[in-house]
Write an enzyme that holds these catalytic residues in place. Structure first.
Site, PDB file in Angstrom:
ATOM      1  N   LYS A  41       3.759   5.666  -2.380  1.00 54.88           N
ATOM      2  CA  LYS A  41       4.263   5.695  -2.839  1.00 54.88           C
ATOM      3  C   LYS A  41       5.063   3.979  -3.395  1.00 54.88           C
ATOM      4  CE  LYS A  41       9.391   6.885  -0.152  1.00 54.88           C
ATOM      5  NZ  LYS A  41       9.849   6.926   1.461  1.00 54.88           N
ATOM      6  N   GLY A  46       2.243  -1.964   1.218  1.00 53.54           N
ATOM      7  CA  GLY A  46       0.984  -1.807   0.524  1.00 53.54           C
ATOM      8  C   GLY A  46       0.497  -1.894  -0.761  1.00 53.54           C
ATOM      9  N   CYS A  47       1.883  -1.149  -1.677  1.00 48.80           N
ATOM     10  CA  CYS A  47       1.839   0.041  -2.547  1.00 48.80           C
ATOM     11  C   CYS A  47       2.364  -1.751  -3.815  1.00 48.80           C
ATOM     12  CB  CYS A  47       2.498   1.019  -3.226  1.00 48.80           C
ATOM     13  SG  CYS A  47       1.986   2.499  -2.238  1.00 48.80           S
ATOM     14  N   THR A  48       3.046  -2.020  -3.336  1.00 47.37           N
ATOM     15  CA  THR A  48       3.684  -3.413  -3.993  1.00 47.37           C
ATOM     16  C   THR A  48       2.403  -4.427  -4.348  1.00 47.37           C
ATOM     17  OG1 THR A  48       5.983  -2.612  -3.218  1.00 47.37           O
ATOM     18  CG2 THR A  48       5.055  -5.109  -3.647  1.00 47.37           C
ATOM     19  N   ALA A  51       0.303  -2.933  -7.130  1.00 52.95           N
ATOM     20  CA  ALA A  51       0.406  -3.518  -8.001  1.00 52.95           C
ATOM     21  C   ALA A  51       0.452  -3.882  -8.937  1.00 52.95           C
ATOM     22  CB  ALA A  51       2.411  -1.860  -7.738  1.00 52.95           C
TER      23      ALA A  51
END
Length: 158
Positions: A41, A46-48, A51
């Site tokens: 998401k 974590g995804c930030t 990325a």
């Protein structure tokens, strides 16, 4: 569904990016290696981190004839906000119906705090210029993902 096997042709796809443009895996065949990473998401911690690591090493990937594509179930307008907020410099692809995520074996049962639910398995694939899967990385560490993938590409595709 299991992950596609190393050596197999990568499952084809056509998805909208954060700007609403259609991106196809075949756009890169014969020209670029592709790092395809699936994440749960946009705009989560974590995804930030994952990325932003890719954002900061985009030039190094480019020097290796490699593009990075992120895939999540987020609608593309949310991906546009993620791109803007984090100043991302690569394509984020929207897979709202999970069809591509399923084709790559990355949509499966997950557990969190004792609760079971279907979700995205954080997984990366390296696809060579001929369209074949060369690496399946299913033990992804968000903080070092970019370095781990860069090292593998340098050692195996250059």
């Amino acid at each position: 569904m299991p992950f596609p096997k190393v050596g197999n042709v990568a499952p084809a796809f056509s998805l909208k990016n954060q700007r609403g443009e259609t991106i196809k895996l075949t756009d890169f065949k014969g020209n670029k290696n592709v790092v395809l990473y699936f994440y749960p998401k946009a705009m989560t911690p974590g995804c930030t981190v994952q990325a932003c690591g890719i954002r900061d090493t985009k030039d190094e990937f480019a020097q290796l004839d490699t593009v990075v594509l992120g895939i999540s179930p987020d609608p593309y307008p949310r991906l546009a906000r993620f791109e803007e907020k984090q100043q991302l410099n690569f394509d984020l692809l929207s897979d709202e119906d999970h069809a591509v995520t399923q084709a790559y074996g990355c949509w499966d049962m997950k557990k969190f705090m004792g609760r079971e639910f279907m979700g995205v398995l954080r997984t990366s694939f390296v696809i060579d210029k001929q369209g074949k899967i060369r690496l399946v990385m299913d033990k992804v560490k968000t903080k070092t993902h970019h370095d781990d993938i860069l090292r593998w590409v340098k050692e195996n595709l250059v």
